[in-house]
Design an enzyme around this catalytic site. Sequence first.
Site, PDB file in Angstrom:
ATOM      1  N   ARG A   1      -8.410 -11.291 -11.536  1.00  0.00           N
ATOM      2  CA  ARG A   1      -8.709  -9.945 -12.018  1.00  0.00           C
ATOM      3  C   ARG A   1      -7.825  -9.645 -13.216  1.00  0.00           C
ATOM      4  O   ARG A   1      -6.683  -9.204 -13.085  1.00  0.00           O
ATOM      5  CB  ARG A   1      -8.460  -8.927 -10.897  1.00  0.00           C
ATOM      6  CG  ARG A   1      -9.361  -9.105  -9.682  1.00  0.00           C
ATOM      7  CD  ARG A   1     -10.821  -8.900 -10.032  1.00  0.00           C
ATOM      8  NE  ARG A   1     -11.097  -7.576 -10.507  1.00  0.00           N
ATOM      9  CZ  ARG A   1     -11.498  -6.569  -9.731  1.00  0.00           C
ATOM     10  NH1 ARG A   1     -11.659  -6.741  -8.438  1.00  0.00           N
ATOM     11  NH2 ARG A   1     -11.739  -5.385 -10.251  1.00  0.00           N
TER      12      ARG A   1
ATOM     13  N   TYR B   1       9.557 -10.996 -16.367  1.00  0.00           N
ATOM     14  CA  TYR B   1       9.185  -9.858 -17.204  1.00  0.00           C
ATOM     15  C   TYR B   1       9.210 -10.321 -18.649  1.00  0.00           C
ATOM     16  O   TYR B   1      10.204 -10.878 -19.101  1.00  0.00           O
ATOM     17  CB  TYR B   1      10.147  -8.691 -16.992  1.00  0.00           C
ATOM     18  CG  TYR B   1       9.498  -7.348 -17.232  1.00  0.00           C
ATOM     19  CD1 TYR B   1       9.463  -6.792 -18.505  1.00  0.00           C
ATOM     20  CD2 TYR B   1       8.883  -6.656 -16.198  1.00  0.00           C
ATOM     21  CE1 TYR B   1       8.849  -5.576 -18.743  1.00  0.00           C
ATOM     22  CE2 TYR B   1       8.272  -5.434 -16.413  1.00  0.00           C
ATOM     23  CZ  TYR B   1       8.257  -4.897 -17.692  1.00  0.00           C
ATOM     24  OH  TYR B   1       7.638  -3.694 -17.919  1.00  0.00           O
TER      25      TYR B   1
ATOM     26  N   GLU C   1       7.953  -8.739 -21.929  1.00  0.00           N
ATOM     27  CA  GLU C   1       7.457  -7.815 -22.943  1.00  0.00           C
ATOM     28  C   GLU C   1       7.408  -8.483 -24.308  1.00  0.00           C
ATOM     29  O   GLU C   1       8.365  -9.116 -24.740  1.00  0.00           O
ATOM     30  CB  GLU C   1       8.379  -6.591 -23.003  1.00  0.00           C
ATOM     31  CG  GLU C   1       7.644  -5.280 -22.939  1.00  0.00           C
ATOM     32  CD  GLU C   1       8.607  -4.109 -22.886  1.00  0.00           C
ATOM     33  OE1 GLU C   1       9.545  -4.084 -23.695  1.00  0.00           O
ATOM     34  OE2 GLU C   1       8.416  -3.234 -22.018  1.00  0.00           O
TER      35      GLU C   1
ATOM     36  N   ASP D   1     -18.867  -5.911 -25.208  1.00  0.00           N
ATOM     37  CA  ASP D   1     -18.234  -5.955 -23.895  1.00  0.00           C
ATOM     38  C   ASP D   1     -19.046  -6.914 -23.040  1.00  0.00           C
ATOM     39  O   ASP D   1     -20.128  -6.581 -22.563  1.00  0.00           O
ATOM     40  CB  ASP D   1     -18.221  -4.556 -23.280  1.00  0.00           C
ATOM     41  CG  ASP D   1     -17.493  -4.512 -21.942  1.00  0.00           C
ATOM     42  OD1 ASP D   1     -17.350  -5.574 -21.302  1.00  0.00           O
ATOM     43  OD2 ASP D   1     -17.088  -3.410 -21.520  1.00  0.00           O
TER      44      ASP D   1
ATOM     45  N   LYS E   1     -15.688 -12.012 -12.350  1.00  0.00           N
ATOM     46  CA  LYS E   1     -17.151 -11.979 -12.433  1.00  0.00           C
ATOM     47  C   LYS E   1     -17.698 -13.396 -12.681  1.00  0.00           C
ATOM     48  O   LYS E   1     -17.310 -14.329 -11.993  1.00  0.00           O
ATOM     49  CB  LYS E   1     -17.598 -10.974 -13.487  1.00  0.00           C
ATOM     50  CG  LYS E   1     -17.130  -9.553 -13.157  1.00  0.00           C
ATOM     51  CD  LYS E   1     -17.462  -8.563 -14.241  1.00  0.00           C
ATOM     52  CE  LYS E   1     -16.943  -7.178 -13.872  1.00  0.00           C
ATOM     53  NZ  LYS E   1     -16.439  -6.422 -15.000  1.00  0.00           N
TER      54      LYS E   1
ATOM     55  N   THR F   1     -13.683  -9.071 -19.003  1.00  0.00           N
ATOM     56  CA  THR F   1     -12.866  -9.343 -17.826  1.00  0.00           C
ATOM     57  C   THR F   1     -12.853 -10.852 -17.618  1.00  0.00           C
ATOM     58  O   THR F   1     -13.644 -11.591 -18.218  1.00  0.00           O
ATOM     59  CB  THR F   1     -13.435  -8.638 -16.590  1.00  0.00           C
ATOM     60  OG1 THR F   1     -14.831  -8.926 -16.495  1.00  0.00           O
ATOM     61  CG2 THR F   1     -13.235  -7.143 -16.670  1.00  0.00           C
TER      62      THR F   1
END
Length: 436
Positions: A245, A64, A66, A210, A239, A236
């Site tokens: 992802r 984790y 952050e 985008d 693709k 992203t």
Amino acid sequence: MISTTEIDPAGIAGDALAAADPQLADLVAREEQLQSRTLRLIPSENYVSAAVLRASGTVLQNKYSEGYPGRRYYEGQQVIDQIERLARSRAERLFGVDHANVQPYSGSPANLAVYLAFAEPGDAVLGMSLPMGGHLTHGWKVSATGRWFTGVQYDVRRDTGRIDLDQVRDLAREHRPRILICGGTAIPRTIDFAGFAAIAQEVGAVLVADIGHIAGLVVGGAHPSPVGHAPVITTTTHKTLRGPRGAMILTDNDHAKAVDRAVFPGLQGGPHNHTTAAIAVALHEAAQPPFADYARAVVANAQALAAELITRGYQLVSGGTDNHLILIDLTTKGVPGKIAAQGLDRAGLVTNYNTVPYDPRPPFDPSGLRIGTPALTSRGIGVDQMPIIAGWLDRGIAAAGRGNEEELATIRAEVFELLGAYPAPGVGESSVGSAS
């Protein structure tokens, strides 16, 4: 149907998963088999390498983290910081930008972070209309971006199927948007980044490109880059880029701090470190010379497939394609897009039904099919096979319209036979059995 006797969950999903959860391992194996044995023609799907898959499933799941490198809220980040810095530096070099944020969980949160960074609730944002090829997060009314902000939408021309920059300019002058977005999910033509930049500059808007669909084509030199035109770029990482992802926001120095604050703490907590690592691997792969060959082959395949469809009497939005994507208007064929897509799926040709510009049919039962060539190109399939694939699509659409299941089954067997010569990257060979 696929027989369970053809599936080896231990070999495909891994011994540990098969031992701990045989039911889930079996489902993973079935999905792997489907990806191996069907021709994936959805333009937003692709195959990642075995290395990207491996990076996605490491002990990085256990961390984790952050915050950002050097500014975390948890200790024990010595290695994680290096991984994130590596991903960022690779993105910055590959795309030629000042700054990369690799933490967004997916494309939609990345776009939402841009709104948080550069607009206030109620501000006007100008993006492409969803039915014309835009994305939900470009200010469309059912999205949070259309509910929290004043979404203004531009269209494509009825006669050409292409973006009308004169309309974009007129709307920008009228509404004075804080953000102007170019890019979308069903745009088969080259995006004029310079033209959009001139409009954004005129009205004082932040231009956001985008490029989620075309990022791999951009870095492979098969599509112009928005860098130097758009100060903020979202994408992203799957693709055409062939990564996991995830998503990235690429910026110049002037916009970097606002973007970073919007991603964390504005929208997200800890980043997904296993995804960050897989992004780093994909970026490394995209920087190698063979990736440019791949990007050019994606476009060559799409253009060859489009030409074959036109010779068979199909109407294509904008008359063809400049990139990886083809949008087919089935109106003249008398077969709705949903029926066509479902029939083609049974024939081993995976597509998605899609609205076409000015579609008279509803979104859940539209007139169009959206297809693309990234995944088949990753398998090594080339332009010589495009007449075969176009023939399958033609036969499959006609068979779907007639309800001819025998013909769909025949096509599926032919698809499976061809794919035997083109193994799917990253997919275990044990998933391929007989075409039952």
